[in-house]
Scaffold this active site. Structure first.
Site, short mmCIF file in Angstrom:
data_model
loop_
_atom_site.label_atom_id
_atom_site.label_comp_id
_atom_site.label_asym_id
_atom_site.label_seq_id
_atom_site.Cartn_x
_atom_site.Cartn_y
_atom_site.Cartn_z
CG ASP A 16 28.00 8.09 -0.84
OD1 ASP A 16 28.15 8.48 0.32
OD2 ASP A 16 27.27 8.66 -1.66
CE LYS A 19 35.12 9.81 1.35
NZ LYS A 19 34.00 9.48 0.49
N GLY A 43 28.86 10.99 5.22
CA GLY A 43 28.30 9.97 6.10
C GLY A 43 29.20 8.77 6.03
CG HIS A 44 32.87 8.84 6.49
ND1 HIS A 44 33.91 9.68 6.78
CD2 HIS A 44 32.56 9.10 5.19
CE1 HIS A 44 34.21 10.41 5.72
NE2 HIS A 44 33.39 10.08 4.75
CD GLN A 225 31.69 15.85 1.06
OE1 GLN A 225 32.67 16.55 1.13
NE2 GLN A 225 30.94 15.57 2.09
P1 IMP Z 1 26.33 19.56 -0.33
O1 IMP Z 1 27.71 19.05 -0.07
O2 IMP Z 1 25.34 19.20 0.74
O3 IMP Z 1 26.33 21.02 -0.67
O4 IMP Z 1 25.78 18.82 -1.65
C1 IMP Z 1 26.37 19.02 -2.94
C2 IMP Z 1 26.41 17.72 -3.73
O5 IMP Z 1 27.35 16.85 -3.13
C3 IMP Z 1 25.09 16.96 -3.78
O6 IMP Z 1 24.98 16.31 -5.04
C4 IMP Z 1 25.24 15.94 -2.67
O7 IMP Z 1 24.42 14.81 -2.88
C5 IMP Z 1 26.71 15.61 -2.82
N1 IMP Z 1 27.30 15.11 -1.57
C6 IMP Z 1 27.63 15.82 -0.48
N2 IMP Z 1 28.17 15.02 0.46
C7 IMP Z 1 28.21 13.79 -0.07
C8 IMP Z 1 28.70 12.53 0.41
O8 IMP Z 1 29.25 12.39 1.51
N3 IMP Z 1 28.57 11.50 -0.45
C9 IMP Z 1 28.03 11.62 -1.69
N4 IMP Z 1 27.57 12.76 -2.17
C10 IMP Z 1 27.66 13.85 -1.37
#
Ligand code: IMP
Length: 429
Positions: A16, A19, A43-44, A225
């Site tokens: 977040d 990017k 989520g972009h 991420q």
């Molecule tokens: P997962 O990717 O859904 O398996 O989540 C694993 C961890 O990564 C969790 O703490 C999510 O909140 C975090 N996470 C996954 N995608 C994002 C993102 O795009 N931005 C911020 N945190 C993320």
């Protein structure tokens, strides 16, 4: 050696960092944007000419009609989600024919999403706080060699293969997690209906990317991420299930690493984190609440309020080293306007000792106390600033301090969500 032009853009904190916006900005000059890891857990938000667009799996170059957008082998794809995202973009008048999907990308299926939810429930207080998009279970299956890749959907024996897997997954769901079994025919139909829509855009993306770079086109690799959520180098186990690192851009897109010329880390002017896990500089107070509101720090994907903290140089230097960054770009600088004092964490105290890196054990990381330098803040609204020299002196000092502490160059900064609020300090970009 040949001079190619390619740039990897990754998040340097816990995701977040903005990017999408930065990729969209550089995509104005690029010919191709490649997503090489993660899935629709990202989520972009991209704002162009005042209009807000949200993408999760579609690369952030999609708003630019001249850009070829690629979802490469290292990403995982939920096909119904991809198709519906493309539909929304099309309705907004955006041309989506320029998107290509790797035949080797793994597919996220409803049983992955069900298992993600059930696993999280069963973890109780130790839950990771996943996005429940099935990302972890999809990468588990990839490593377990049980995954479905996009190319499988072309295979005439695919239905039988999927049926066997769904039967196996249903045993797991019902016997281990006490969940409800899923209906195979529903899964198959939804998958194939969406595949029909997208299959004309499935190609061997590794060749496409290599050809573009070798023919001297400017190619961007868009991370998802952040570095501290990387499965190898992140704050394990509170991480995502893929390699979010800039170093993974070549593997996740199937090209020689020498074809990648520069890695740029996007750094928020403060820190945020969603989900569980250590966060030494977290601000559980009015300052944190103020930053959350001004920065609209709520998950664009899940709507969850993000945890907020001061900028953490220990974590950032760790990310610069492990993810392989050459330069950084600072985002959301405007959100700090109005803070009388801004703080930067320069080291942690662990059991009374100063440390300058992230300890590997989560238990230790939870115990780390931040030590800060304090700097004077600035009151001025900086959202209309066009140059570094237009910034109030204290904001200039803040950026200069970050550069000095990180030891790598800041190529630019942004002062608002619009493309026009992006300021470049290095002309080569
Ligand atoms: P997962 O990717 O859904 O398996 O989540 C694993 C961890 O990564 C969790 O703490 C999510 O909140 C975090 N996470 C996954 N995608 C994002 C993102 O795009 N931005 C911020 N945190 C993320």
């Amino acid at each position: 050696m040949e001079q190619y032009k390619s740039l990897v853009i990754v998040g340097s904190q816990w995701g977040d960092e903005g990017k999408g916006k930065i990729t969209d900005y550089f995509a104005q000059k690029a010919s191709m944007v490649v997503r090489f890891s993660g899935g629709d857990n990202a989520g972009h938000i991209i704002v162009s000419e005042g209009v807000k667009h949200k993408v999760t799996i579609v690369p952030s170059g999609i708003l630019n009609p001249k850009v070829v957008n690629v979802i490469a082998n290292g990403a995982v794809v939920n096909l119904p989600r991809l198709v519906s995202e493309l539909e929304i973009l099309k309705k907004a008048g955006i041309d989506t024919k320029n998107l290509f999907l790797s035949n080797r990308a793994h597919v996220v299926l409803p049983y992955h999403i069900a298992i993600d939810e059930l696993q999280e429930e069963s973890r109780g207080v130790n839950k990771i706080g996943t996005t429940k998009r099935g990302i972890g279970p999809t990468y588990q299956d990839k490593v377990d060699r049980l995954g479905i890749r996009v190319c499988d959907l072309f295979d005439k024996n695919f239905k039988t293969k999927l049926k066997e897997i769904v039967e196996f997954k249903n045993k797991l769901i019902t016997k281990v997690y006490d969940g409800k079994p899923l209906d195979f025919e529903t899964i198959y139909k939804e998958l194939m209906d969406n595949f029909e829509i997208i299959k004309g855009q499935v190609v061997e993306t590794s060749t496409l990317i290599e050809t573009a770079i070798k023919s001297k086109q400017y190619v961007l690799f868009e991370g998802a991420q952040g570095a501290l959520l990387d499965i190898d180098h992140g704050t394990y186990p509170f991480v995502t299930s893929s390699n979010t690192s800039a170093n993974n851009a070549s593997l996740g897109s199937g090209i020689n690493h020498n074809l990648i010329t520069t890695s740029l880390g996007v750094v928020k002017a403060y820190c945020t984190r969603v989900g569980t896990g250590g966060f030494p500089t977290e601000l559980n107070n009015k300052i944190g609440e103020g930053i959350r509101e001004r920065g609209h720090e709520y998950g664009s994907n899940t709507g969850r309020p993000r945890r907020v903290g001061w900028l953490d140089i220990v974590a950032l230097k760790y990310a610069i080293r492990t993810t392989g960054l050459d330069k950084i770009f600072i985002t959301l600088l405007d959100v700090l306007s109005g803070e009388p004092v801004v703080k930067i964490c320069t080291n942690y105290l662990l059991n009374g000792e100063k440390i300058f890196t992230i300890p590997p054990l989560n238990g230790d990381y939870q115990k780390c106390e931040p030590e800060f330098i304090e700097m004077q803040g600035w009151k001025e609204d900086i959202t209309k600033v066009k140059n570094f020299s237009d910034l109030p002196t204290n904001a200039q000092n803040y950026l200069n301090k970050i550069k000095e502490l990180c030891g790598i160059n800041i190529v630019g900064f942004s002062v608002g969500p619009d493309r026009l609020q992006t300021i470049l300090m290095e002309s080569e970009f």
